[in-house]
Motif scaffolding. Sequence first.
Motif, PDB file in Angstrom:
ATOM      1  N   GLU A 279      13.965  47.014  14.634  1.00  0.00           N
ATOM      2  CA  GLU A 279      13.445  47.271  13.297  1.00  0.00           C
ATOM      3  C   GLU A 279      13.386  48.768  13.014  1.00  0.00           C
ATOM      4  OE1 GLU A 279      11.861  46.907   9.514  1.00  0.00           O
ATOM      5  OE2 GLU A 279      12.937  45.490  10.799  1.00  0.00           O
ATOM      6  N   TRP A 280      13.091  49.570  14.036  1.00  0.00           N
ATOM      7  CA  TRP A 280      13.115  51.027  13.865  1.00  0.00           C
ATOM      8  C   TRP A 280      14.497  51.487  13.411  1.00  0.00           C
ATOM      9  CZ3 TRP A 280      15.681  53.871  18.067  1.00  0.00           C
ATOM     10  CH2 TRP A 280      15.861  55.224  17.767  1.00  0.00           C
ATOM     11  N   TYR A 282      16.714  49.685  11.906  1.00  0.00           N
ATOM     12  CA  TYR A 282      16.942  49.210  10.546  1.00  0.00           C
ATOM     13  C   TYR A 282      16.244  50.125   9.538  1.00  0.00           C
ATOM     14  CZ  TYR A 282      16.779  46.729   6.210  1.00  0.00           C
ATOM     15  OH  TYR A 282      16.903  46.428   4.878  1.00  0.00           O
ATOM     16  N   GLN A 283      15.013  50.567   9.842  1.00  0.00           N
ATOM     17  CA  GLN A 283      14.313  51.474   8.931  1.00  0.00           C
ATOM     18  C   GLN A 283      15.109  52.759   8.737  1.00  0.00           C
ATOM     19  OE1 GLN A 283      10.219  52.166  10.107  1.00  0.00           O
ATOM     20  NE2 GLN A 283       9.981  50.028  10.713  1.00  0.00           N
ATOM     21  N   ARG A 286      18.091  51.895   6.568  1.00  0.00           N
ATOM     22  CA  ARG A 286      17.672  51.692   5.184  1.00  0.00           C
ATOM     23  C   ARG A 286      17.374  53.017   4.491  1.00  0.00           C
ATOM     24  NH1 ARG A 286      15.775  47.823   1.812  1.00  0.00           N
ATOM     25  NH2 ARG A 286      14.313  48.551   0.218  1.00  0.00           N
ATOM     26  N   SER A 287      16.696  53.913   5.197  1.00  0.00           N
ATOM     27  CA  SER A 287      16.373  55.214   4.619  1.00  0.00           C
ATOM     28  C   SER A 287      17.639  55.965   4.213  1.00  0.00           C
ATOM     29  CB  SER A 287      15.561  56.041   5.617  1.00  0.00           C
ATOM     30  OG  SER A 287      15.206  57.285   5.067  1.00  0.00           O
ATOM     31  N   PRO A 369       7.695  55.320  13.642  1.00  0.00           N
ATOM     32  CA  PRO A 369       8.151  53.931  13.509  1.00  0.00           C
ATOM     33  C   PRO A 369       7.020  52.986  13.886  1.00  0.00           C
ATOM     34  CG  PRO A 369       8.972  54.854  15.549  1.00  0.00           C
ATOM     35  CD  PRO A 369       8.249  55.971  14.840  1.00  0.00           C
ATOM     36  N   HIS A 380       6.300  44.247   5.650  1.00  0.00           N
ATOM     37  CA  HIS A 380       7.361  43.454   5.045  1.00  0.00           C
ATOM     38  C   HIS A 380       6.818  42.500   3.991  1.00  0.00           C
ATOM     39  CE1 HIS A 380      10.187  44.081   8.742  1.00  0.00           C
ATOM     40  NE2 HIS A 380      10.207  45.091   7.895  1.00  0.00           N
ATOM     41  N   ARG A 506      13.008  40.785   9.745  1.00  0.00           N
ATOM     42  CA  ARG A 506      12.358  41.085   8.472  1.00  0.00           C
ATOM     43  C   ARG A 506      11.938  39.825   7.713  1.00  0.00           C
ATOM     44  NH1 ARG A 506      14.968  43.513   4.666  1.00  0.00           N
ATOM     45  NH2 ARG A 506      13.298  44.940   4.128  1.00  0.00           N
TER      46      ARG A 506
END
Length: 530
Positions: A279-280, A282-283, A286-287, A369, A380, A506
């Motif tokens: 997920e880190w 993915y963040q 996404r950023s 994160p 989420h 997510r």
Amino acid sequence: MTAAGLWLHLAVPALLTLLLARALWALVATELSARWLLTNSHRDHTTAGQEAPWLVVLLPMLREQTVAAETISAFTSLDYPPGRTAIVVITTEREENARRRARARLPALAAASHLTEAQLHGLFPRARCRDVAHEINTAPIDQRLATLTELYDAEPTTCQTVTALVEQRAAAGLRVVHLHQPDSGGRKAGQLNHATEHLDEILGPLGWQDETDADNTYLCVYDADAIPDVRTLHAFAEAATAHQARTGRPPALIQQQRLPLLARRPFPPGPTGLLLAEEWLYQLRRSLGIELARIRLNHWLSAVQLPAAMGALLRPMIYGVGCGMAVRLPALRALSGFPEPMEDIGTGHRLSLLGANIAPSPVAVLDEPYTEPCGLTNLHALAFRTSARPHRHARAVAHLPSALSRTSKRLLILREWADEIAWLAGAPLITAAIVSSWWAGHLWLVVALVGVLLHGPVLTTRLLQLSPLLHTAVLPTTSHIAAAPQLTPSRRTALIAASPVQPFIRLAGPWRMILRRITRRPTTFGKTER
């Protein structure tokens, strides 16, 4: 044609084509955005003192005793004309009231046969919970309640911590102001709006006057765990000036990119840590590949002349991020302040629906994160709840003049709804299509494999390469900050191998919230504990 035929010969090809297109776009957008940030990291960002915009940095804090000192020191040490800015730390009486209510839990905790660290979360700073639990467990049974009560009462609140820190920093660095919000309900937005009501108190001593200076004032919102680039405020001023020169209009929003590269705490071991590390990444993707890419596209559209239909199709919905978001004061007042429950997504959506000018900042900000599942699930769920209501944001600003046509607004709303549907159902549908590609034909099997590889292992590998470079590109006010997340070779290999399952992580937050709504169980959104 049978249902199976429709699935194999129409749905599967369409879904796999979408997968491949999305994978290519994610790879290209992430790469271009990262290169843009890395290129700008080598530039000098300076602003003439007398012409610099007024910048008010807002740092809302709730149970942030652990990071308050580092954060206040980092922001008061930023480079900017001292007569044109102020750092505002906003604590809230909500914390004090919650603390008084939580005191009633102490007898039950003291009576537990074995007090765990997790049971103390929310009562003590996370870093203290283990030591407190150990001290209570080793104390005589008849003294446990007195010991726990003494420790609890001795723990300073965020307000007390900040008060002492602001007194220490009074003569050092940029002007720092501490405001304490009454318990008037709401979340982070309430603290921010409380600060906007006290601008005369914050900036008045520097010579700021609402009548003459409001148009040249930006409110810069950050999370309490953020560490900014020393050039942050100059970069905001540069972005505002450049956009004004380019378009003839000041930007209503300047967004600095949040990079989750501040590894104050390690990821936990085992499968949970692996999922959180996924997920880190993915963040980070996404950023770069979604948030920054959309802002740069919006910024480009504001300066070019395109046919109305093409502009409407290309215009993205902007997600404001409440760690590095600078909002022009007149635009914020037109919106009647920061909206609840998420001030950042709501602000971004409302300004997007008004066709406002939005510009990217050329330097980034570091923050942490997520290293525990509960906070991630809450994030989420709350983000989905806010993003899934673009029609409500449209109604909230319907009385304001907009640069967009009615058709353009509707397209933005439909696009956002499509994004939310894809969030809920995209991963299961794409997975079913990938599995079905074996029967859809060799061509679609190849498309499926290429799409999975590009969107998963290839992009993950590239993000792992970019992570230390992006961390180094941010120039903090001090060298004593946490490094980027450090991963062992085996963990890196596991992240790359497990990357195709990342979209499913997510789903937990939104689906949990939806199921609780269906069963009429209350939904609560807690705070990330530090």
